[in-house]
Each structure stands twice: as C-alpha cells, then as structure tokens.
Design an enzyme around this catalytic site. Sequence first.
Site, PDB file in Angstrom:
ATOM      1  N   GLU A   1       0.975   3.573   6.338  1.00 21.35           N
ATOM      2  CA  GLU A   1       1.736   4.239   7.397  1.00 21.35           C
ATOM      3  C   GLU A   1       1.415   3.580   8.734  1.00 21.35           C
ATOM      4  OE1 GLU A   1       2.231   8.617   9.571  1.00 21.35           O
ATOM      5  OE2 GLU A   1       0.909   8.380   7.830  1.00 21.35           O
ATOM      6  N   LEU A   2       2.403   3.065   9.399  1.00 18.92           N
ATOM      7  CA  LEU A   2       2.201   2.339  10.649  1.00 18.92           C
ATOM      8  C   LEU A   2       1.486   3.212  11.676  1.00 18.92           C
ATOM      9  CD1 LEU A   2       2.717  -0.199  12.384  1.00 18.92           C
ATOM     10  CD2 LEU A   2       4.913   0.838  13.063  1.00 18.92           C
ATOM     11  N   ASP A   3       0.312   2.730  12.134  1.00 18.22           N
ATOM     12  CA  ASP A   3      -0.488   3.428  13.144  1.00 18.22           C
ATOM     13  C   ASP A   3      -0.815   4.860  12.740  1.00 18.22           C
ATOM     14  OD1 ASP A   3      -0.429   1.153  14.772  1.00 18.22           O
ATOM     15  OD2 ASP A   3       1.440   1.766  15.720  1.00 18.22           O
ATOM     16  N   GLY A   4      -0.865   5.100  11.427  1.00 18.86           N
ATOM     17  CA  GLY A   4      -1.081   6.459  10.950  1.00 18.86           C
ATOM     18  C   GLY A   4      -2.356   6.659  10.168  1.00 18.86           C
TER      19      GLY A   4
ATOM     20  N   GLY B   1       3.867   2.278  17.215  1.00 13.74           N
ATOM     21  CA  GLY B   1       4.686   1.071  17.142  1.00 13.74           C
ATOM     22  C   GLY B   1       4.537   0.171  18.348  1.00 13.74           C
TER      23      GLY B   1
END
EC number: 3.5.1.10
Length: 299
Positions: free
Chosen positions: A241-244, A216
């Site tokens: 998926e955020l930064d995933g 994030g």
Amino acid sequence: MEAGSNSSTVRRESEWKNRARMLISCPDQPGIVAAVSQFLYEYGANIVQSDQYTMDPEGGMFFIRIEFDLENLADRVEKLRQDFSVIADKLSMSWSLSLASQKKRIAIFVSKEDHALLELLWHWRAGDLNADIAMVVSNHPDMRELVEPFGIPYYHIPVTTATKAEAEQKQLEVVGDKVDTIILARYMQIVSPTFIKHYANRIINIHHSFLPAFVGGKPYAQAHNRGVKIIGATAHYVTEELDGGPIIEQDVQRVSHRDNVEDLKRIGRHIERIVLARAVAWHVDDRVIVHNNKTVVFN
C-alpha cells in the site's frame, strides 16, 4: 572512514560482546514476564533493560523487549534459542533474539536529494548508528562523489518506466542477502510488491508529509494548496500500500500562510532528516515490533 574507529564506539562494542536483545509479542496472559525472567535466570543471564506494553489488557496482545548479558554468549546463543523455543511455543510467542555485537548491515537507496542520505552518513561516521552501511544504490549518478569518500560502494542503476523490472532485478542481485535492511532516503521510485516480498518489514521509507495526510507525490505542494499550518515527515516500513505501511516515527513543525512551496520543502528537509535517522537507529537497535499495520517502539 570507519564508523567504529573512534574510542567511544570501540568501548561500546566491548561492552556489547555478551549482550543480547529479545523481542517478544504474544497473546496477553498471566506469567509471561515470570517465564522469560526465570528462563534467563536459570541460564545465568543478567537482565539490564526490560520494557513492556500491553495492547488492550482484556484479551489483547503483550509486547516486551529485553536486553541481557550472558557470559560466552556467542558460544551459547544457538542452544539458548533452541531451549527458549519450548517456552515460546507454549505461550504462542512471535520472537527474535539478536546479538548486540552483530551490527545490522544496511543499504541506502537514494535519488537526487542528499539531505536524508547525509544525515545517515554523519551518524554512521560518528559511531552513533549501530549499523554497517554496506552500499548506496541510486537511480542517478549524482551522489557518487559524496558517498565514495566514506569508503562505501556506490551502485548506479538507472530506472525508467520501460526498464523498471530489469532495474529492480539488478538491484536484487546487488543487494541480495548482503544486507539486513534497506533505507529509502528520498528514493523517488515506487518499489514493486516483488521487491518488497524479499525484505518484509525491512524496508524503511521517509515520506515528506505527516501521514496519512498527503499520500503520494508532491506532498508539499498538496499541503500548500490545502493551507495547512503544520507540516511533517513520516518514517514507515514499506508495504504494497503506497505510503501505508506501519509508522515508526513522525515529527512536525508549524508553518504559516507566508510560506510558499519552496519554504515548506526547506523546512521539511530538516524534519525528514531527523525522523529518518531516529527510525533507522531504533530499527537497528531492535526497538521496533510490528503488529499488523502498527508498531510498538521501545525508544
């Protein structure tokens, strides 16, 4: 300025005229390499490089990257694809075949920070990035004077919370099918699932932390507050998926208690530049296979 204008790049493109790259993933089983090699041999192809990897040898997955030369490749590639599909279906392969002479076209998305963008532009101008930069897209006008001297189109599409959906629609219209890959070079906006679906495993982001740590916003501030002794950067494919998403490349550098947040940002900018440039180079050279949420990188 054309990236391919120097003599080394011209020579390289001549060498690549009849070169193809094949990426294959399939359930591991005996005879995969033999089947592929025999097929290429019967076609008269010469294998110049081959890299393979088995994930969990007992009932796992097999991955291979092959480069080969074949006379009159451009005229024969469609027939080659059709014929190879028979073998691919028999062995349950996911596969792709690309021509080294057909450079991938990329769009670079950027906000106000220039370091990751500049690194890609320098590699491109030097002929070290085997791709064509089709455009730069930004939610700010700041980078226009930097980009346009390179002869690259610059599109300023402002983004606010209220206009995000409209802005993304404009971005899709500008980018469309004109590019193969989108690079988020410190583009400080979260990309929507709708946008991501258009370019699955073709959007590369640089995140300024050693993921999965500090996902994030403001990761350097998070790292400083945690008192870490190592900071890093991560290039990954973008998913919902955020930064995933699947990680392509990472690197780190040691820091100490003496470094404040601004020091971490300064140190981090260098890591970000190098990590993103490596990941993009490997992607455009067809060296990355995505499997679930991991990557196999034949670098």
